[in-house]
Design a protein around this motif. Structure first.
Motif, PDB file in Angstrom:
ATOM      1  N   ARG A 111       0.809  -1.214   0.000  1.00 48.85           N
ATOM      2  CA  ARG A 111       0.000   0.000   0.000  1.00 48.85           C
ATOM      3  C   ARG A 111       0.845   1.270   0.000  1.00 48.85           C
ATOM      4  O   ARG A 111       0.573   2.221  -0.713  1.00 48.85           O
ATOM      5  CB  ARG A 111      -0.908   0.026   1.236  1.00 48.85           C
ATOM      6  CG  ARG A 111      -2.223  -0.686   1.083  1.00 48.85           C
ATOM      7  CD  ARG A 111      -3.357   0.238   0.650  1.00 48.85           C
ATOM      8  NE  ARG A 111      -4.363  -0.476  -0.152  1.00 48.85           N
ATOM      9  CZ  ARG A 111      -5.169  -1.429   0.320  1.00 48.85           C
ATOM     10  NH1 ARG A 111      -5.082  -1.801   1.568  1.00 48.85           N
ATOM     11  NH2 ARG A 111      -6.043  -1.997  -0.479  1.00 48.85           N
ATOM     12  N   ASP A 112       1.881   1.254   0.813  1.00 51.00           N
ATOM     13  CA  ASP A 112       2.661   2.467   1.081  1.00 51.00           C
ATOM     14  C   ASP A 112       3.113   3.181  -0.179  1.00 51.00           C
ATOM     15  O   ASP A 112       2.687   4.262  -0.483  1.00 51.00           O
ATOM     16  CB  ASP A 112       3.908   2.134   1.911  1.00 51.00           C
ATOM     17  CG  ASP A 112       3.520   1.528   3.233  1.00 51.00           C
ATOM     18  OD1 ASP A 112       2.320   1.517   3.533  1.00 51.00           O
ATOM     19  OD2 ASP A 112       4.415   1.065   3.958  1.00 51.00           O
ATOM     20  N   ASP A 113       4.012   2.559  -0.860  1.00 47.01           N
ATOM     21  CA  ASP A 113       4.586   3.230  -2.014  1.00 47.01           C
ATOM     22  C   ASP A 113       4.885   2.225  -3.116  1.00 47.01           C
ATOM     23  O   ASP A 113       6.020   1.798  -3.303  1.00 47.01           O
ATOM     24  CB  ASP A 113       5.860   3.964  -1.602  1.00 47.01           C
ATOM     25  CG  ASP A 113       6.227   5.006  -2.650  1.00 47.01           C
ATOM     26  OD1 ASP A 113       5.785   4.866  -3.797  1.00 47.01           O
ATOM     27  OD2 ASP A 113       6.943   5.955  -2.309  1.00 47.01           O
ATOM     28  N   PRO A 114       3.860   1.864  -3.859  1.00 47.10           N
ATOM     29  CA  PRO A 114       4.039   0.853  -4.902  1.00 47.10           C
ATOM     30  C   PRO A 114       5.065   1.262  -5.947  1.00 47.10           C
ATOM     31  O   PRO A 114       5.795   0.423  -6.463  1.00 47.10           O
ATOM     32  CB  PRO A 114       2.640   0.730  -5.515  1.00 47.10           C
ATOM     33  CG  PRO A 114       1.866   1.905  -5.040  1.00 47.10           C
ATOM     34  CD  PRO A 114       2.484   2.318  -3.758  1.00 47.10           C
ATOM     35  N   GLN A 115       5.141   2.552  -6.229  1.00 45.32           N
ATOM     36  CA  GLN A 115       6.117   3.005  -7.224  1.00 45.32           C
ATOM     37  C   GLN A 115       7.541   2.674  -6.774  1.00 45.32           C
ATOM     38  O   GLN A 115       8.344   2.149  -7.533  1.00 45.32           O
ATOM     39  CB  GLN A 115       5.990   4.512  -7.469  1.00 45.32           C
ATOM     40  CG  GLN A 115       4.960   4.864  -8.511  1.00 45.32           C
ATOM     41  CD  GLN A 115       5.093   4.025  -9.771  1.00 45.32           C
ATOM     42  OE1 GLN A 115       6.166   3.876 -10.342  1.00 45.32           O
ATOM     43  NE2 GLN A 115       3.984   3.431 -10.204  1.00 45.32           N
ATOM     44  N   LEU A 116       7.807   3.002  -5.520  1.00 41.30           N
ATOM     45  CA  LEU A 116       9.145   2.744  -4.989  1.00 41.30           C
ATOM     46  C   LEU A 116       9.464   1.259  -5.061  1.00 41.30           C
ATOM     47  O   LEU A 116      10.555   0.847  -5.436  1.00 41.30           O
ATOM     48  CB  LEU A 116       9.250   3.228  -3.548  1.00 41.30           C
ATOM     49  CG  LEU A 116      10.552   2.855  -2.844  1.00 41.30           C
ATOM     50  CD1 LEU A 116      11.740   3.478  -3.563  1.00 41.30           C
ATOM     51  CD2 LEU A 116      10.533   3.303  -1.396  1.00 41.30           C
ATOM     52  N   LEU A 117       8.468   0.468  -4.706  1.00 42.75           N
ATOM     53  CA  LEU A 117       8.706  -0.966  -4.723  1.00 42.75           C
ATOM     54  C   LEU A 117       9.028  -1.451  -6.130  1.00 42.75           C
ATOM     55  O   LEU A 117       9.912  -2.293  -6.320  1.00 42.75           O
ATOM     56  CB  LEU A 117       7.481  -1.715  -4.199  1.00 42.75           C
ATOM     57  CG  LEU A 117       7.866  -3.136  -3.815  1.00 42.75           C
ATOM     58  CD1 LEU A 117       8.584  -3.134  -2.484  1.00 42.75           C
ATOM     59  CD2 LEU A 117       6.684  -4.046  -3.804  1.00 42.75           C
ATOM     60  N   ARG A 118       8.327  -0.919  -7.093  1.00 43.25           N
ATOM     61  CA  ARG A 118       8.607  -1.290  -8.479  1.00 43.25           C
ATOM     62  C   ARG A 118      10.067  -0.982  -8.808  1.00 43.25           C
ATOM     63  O   ARG A 118      10.797  -1.823  -9.317  1.00 43.25           O
ATOM     64  CB  ARG A 118       7.681  -0.530  -9.429  1.00 43.25           C
ATOM     65  CG  ARG A 118       7.620  -1.104 -10.843  1.00 43.25           C
ATOM     66  CD  ARG A 118       6.871  -0.170 -11.781  1.00 43.25           C
ATOM     67  NE  ARG A 118       7.503   1.134 -11.884  1.00 43.25           N
ATOM     68  CZ  ARG A 118       8.614   1.377 -12.566  1.00 43.25           C
ATOM     69  NH1 ARG A 118       9.217   0.399 -13.203  1.00 43.25           N
ATOM     70  NH2 ARG A 118       9.134   2.578 -12.606  1.00 43.25           N
ATOM     71  N   ILE A 119      10.483   0.223  -8.467  1.00 46.92           N
ATOM     72  CA  ILE A 119      11.863   0.624  -8.695  1.00 46.92           C
ATOM     73  C   ILE A 119      12.820  -0.338  -8.008  1.00 46.92           C
ATOM     74  O   ILE A 119      13.768  -0.841  -8.612  1.00 46.92           O
ATOM     75  CB  ILE A 119      12.118   2.045  -8.141  1.00 46.92           C
ATOM     76  CG1 ILE A 119      11.177   3.055  -8.777  1.00 46.92           C
ATOM     77  CG2 ILE A 119      13.576   2.444  -8.351  1.00 46.92           C
ATOM     78  CD1 ILE A 119      11.476   3.416 -10.178  1.00 46.92           C
ATOM     79  N   LEU A 178      -0.844  -5.232  -9.633  1.00 39.51           N
ATOM     80  CA  LEU A 178      -2.119  -4.605  -9.271  1.00 39.51           C
ATOM     81  C   LEU A 178      -1.897  -3.212  -8.695  1.00 39.51           C
ATOM     82  O   LEU A 178      -2.607  -2.263  -9.013  1.00 39.51           O
ATOM     83  CB  LEU A 178      -2.799  -5.481  -8.221  1.00 39.51           C
ATOM     84  CG  LEU A 178      -4.307  -5.615  -8.274  1.00 39.51           C
ATOM     85  CD1 LEU A 178      -4.718  -6.135  -9.636  1.00 39.51           C
ATOM     86  CD2 LEU A 178      -4.778  -6.565  -7.186  1.00 39.51           C
ATOM     87  N   MET A 179      -0.893  -3.110  -7.822  1.00 40.05           N
ATOM     88  CA  MET A 179      -0.687  -1.864  -7.104  1.00 40.05           C
ATOM     89  C   MET A 179       0.128  -0.851  -7.892  1.00 40.05           C
ATOM     90  O   MET A 179      -0.104   0.346  -7.801  1.00 40.05           O
ATOM     91  CB  MET A 179       0.016  -2.142  -5.773  1.00 40.05           C
ATOM     92  CG  MET A 179      -0.690  -3.158  -4.899  1.00 40.05           C
ATOM     93  SD  MET A 179      -2.346  -2.637  -4.427  1.00 40.05           S
ATOM     94  CE  MET A 179      -1.975  -1.324  -3.287  1.00 40.05           C
ATOM     95  N   ALA A 180       1.101  -1.337  -8.629  1.00 42.26           N
ATOM     96  CA  ALA A 180       2.048  -0.415  -9.256  1.00 42.26           C
ATOM     97  C   ALA A 180       1.495   0.247 -10.508  1.00 42.26           C
ATOM     98  O   ALA A 180       1.856   1.364 -10.838  1.00 42.26           O
ATOM     99  CB  ALA A 180       3.348  -1.137  -9.576  1.00 42.26           C
ATOM    100  N   TYR A 181       0.622  -0.462 -11.210  1.00 44.03           N
ATOM    101  CA  TYR A 181       0.126   0.116 -12.441  1.00 44.03           C
ATOM    102  C   TYR A 181      -1.350   0.463 -12.317  1.00 44.03           C
ATOM    103  O   TYR A 181      -2.132  -0.324 -11.797  1.00 44.03           O
ATOM    104  CB  TYR A 181       0.366  -0.842 -13.606  1.00 44.03           C
ATOM    105  CG  TYR A 181       1.823  -1.167 -13.770  1.00 44.03           C
ATOM    106  CD1 TYR A 181       2.669  -0.292 -14.449  1.00 44.03           C
ATOM    107  CD2 TYR A 181       2.371  -2.314 -13.218  1.00 44.03           C
ATOM    108  CE1 TYR A 181       4.019  -0.567 -14.581  1.00 44.03           C
ATOM    109  CE2 TYR A 181       3.724  -2.608 -13.347  1.00 44.03           C
ATOM    110  CZ  TYR A 181       4.546  -1.720 -14.034  1.00 44.03           C
ATOM    111  OH  TYR A 181       5.870  -1.994 -14.148  1.00 44.03           O
TER     112      TYR A 181
END
Lengths: 206, 206
Positions: A111-119, A178-181
Motif C-alpha cells: 500500500r505504502d509506495d508501490p512506485q518505490l517498490l517497483r523501482i 495490481l498496485m504499481a500500475y
DNA sequence: CACTATTGTGAGTAATAGCTCAGCTGTTTG
DNA sequence: CAAACAGCTGAGCTATTACTCACAATAGTG
C-alpha cells in the motif's frame, strides 16, 4: 559513476540524535526521489537536495548510492507483516478465507509506495549480498506458507513445496502489478479472481 | 549520458548488403552484451567492440542506445509465436491440454535467451512509445486467450476479461522466473503445478 | 577509370554523476 | 570555557560514457 574499490561500510556511525535524523532524512528523501525519477536518474545530489542536507553528509552514513537503495529494500522486507495470515494460523477458517488473508496481507504490504517498490524490484542493482537477503526472506515466507497449507484439512496437494513457492510468487507478483500500475477495472475484481485461482488450485483435483 | 534532443531516426538507412549486415552485427552483439553486463553497464563502446565494428558505425543505424534495446524487444515480441495454442484453437482438446499448450508456448518463447529477456523487461528504459507497443501486444494476447476460453465448454467463469488478464500475466511471469533463474527442482514440476492451478481455476467453482 | 554514393573509422567532446576532502559549525565533556 | 569530538558543508575532482564529425575506405555506375 566511479565504483572504485566498493567501500562497504559508511565512514561514520551516528552517535548523536541529529545524526540519526540526518540518516533518516536521506532515506525518506531517497524513497521519494527514486520513486519519482527511477534509480538511475535518482542522483545522490538530488537526494541530498531533497533531504535539505549537503551531499557530503549523505556520504557520511552511506558508503555509496547502492547502499541507500539496499537499506530501503531491507527496511521494506523487515517491515513486511503477515498479520492476517498469522491470525489464521492460530484459528484456521475456510480455505478461501485463508487464501484471502494471504492476498490481503500482500496487498497491505504494498500500500505504502508501490512506485518505490517497483523501482526497488526492477531497477535495483543486484549485489550478491542483497540477493541473498531477498532469497533468505523468500525462503522463510515460502516455508511459512507451506506449513500453513500443511495444516489445513481442505488442501489436497501432493508436494507442498513447489505449491507454496508457486503461490507465494504468484500472489506477490500479481499484487505487485495490481498496485504499481493504474487500472481501469476495480482492484477487488482482480483480487477475487486471484483468490479464486489459488483456492481452487489448493482444493485439489476437481 | 547526454540525451540531448533525443533523435528518433538513425542518420542512415542501410542500402547495401554490408550495411544490413553491420546492423545485424550490432543487434546480436548488443543482445550478448546486455545479457552479460546488464543494460546500464552494457556500454555502446562495448557493443561496438563485440560487433567488431567502430562506434561510429553503430550510430549510423541507431539514433541512440535505447533504440538498440527497443529494437531487440520489438523483435522478440514479433518473433513470439503461439503455435500450440493456435493449433488447439482449431481443434480443441481437454481443458488441461489447452492450458498446457498455453504454458508450453510461453516457455518456448523464452528458451532463447532468458537472461536477455530479464534485462529487457527489468532494466529497459521505458519510453512511452515502447510501453505502448508492449501494452498493445499484451492486449492482443489477452483478447486471443479470452476468445480461446470463451469457446471452451469446460470453462466456467463469469467475467472472462479479468480471468484472461490474470492468466496471461501469471503464466508469463512464472515462466519468466522459471527460465531466468536457475532452479534445483526440475522445471517440469513447476510447469505441472502451474498448469494445474490455471486449469482448476478455469474449471470453475468446486 | 573517374565520379558519386554509401559505408566505415576512432580519436575526441561534452555532459553527467558518484564521490572526496579541507575546513567549518555545532555538541559534549571535564 | 576550552578542548575534543561529532556532524555538516559544497566546490570540485575524477571517471565514465553516450555520442559526434572529419576523414578514409569501399561499392556502384556509366
Amino acid at each position: 559513476m566511479p565504483s572504485t574499490d566498493r567501500r562497504l561500510q559508511p565512514r561514520r556511525k551516528p552517535r548523536q540524535v541529529r545524526a540519526e535524523l540526518t540518516r533518516d532524512r536521506v532515506l525518506t528523501a531517497a524513497a521519494h526521489v527514486f520513486a519519482e525519477h527511477g534509480y538511475a536518474s535518482g542522483t545522490t545530489n538530488r537526494i541530498a537536495e531533497r533531504a535539505r542536507i549537503s551531499i557530503g553528509s549523505l556520504y557520511q552514513y552511506f558508503p555509496n548510492k547502492d547502499a541507500i537503495l539496499a537499506e530501503l529494500l531491507v527496511r521494506h522486507i523487515d517491515r513486511g507483516t503477515w498479520t492476517q495470515a498469522e491470525q489464521l494460523d492460530l484459528s484456521p477458517g475456510s480455505l478461501e478465507a485463508t487464501v484471502r488473508a494471504l492476498v490481503g496481507d500482500a496487498i497491505a504490504n504494498h500500500r505504502d509506495d508501490p512506485q518505490l517498490l517497483r523501482i526497488m524490484i526492477e531497477e535495483a542493482p543486484v549485489s550478491q549480498e542483497l540477493l541473498d537477503t531477498i532469497a533468505r526472506h523468500e525462503r522463510k515466507r515460502v516455508d511459512q506458507v507451506r506449513d500453513l497449507l500443511a495444516r489445513h484439512p481442505d488442501v489436497h496437494i501432493q508436494d507442498l513445496d513447489p505449491a507454496a513457492e508457486l503461490i507465494v510468487f504468484t500472489v506477490e507478483t500479481n499484487t505487485h502489478k495490481l498496485m504499481a500500475y493504474p487500472r481501469t477495472t476495480p482492484v477487488e475484481t482482480f483480487e477475487n479472481e486471484l483468490v479464486a485461482m489459488v483456492t481452487r488450485y489448493l482444493r485439489g483435483d476437481q
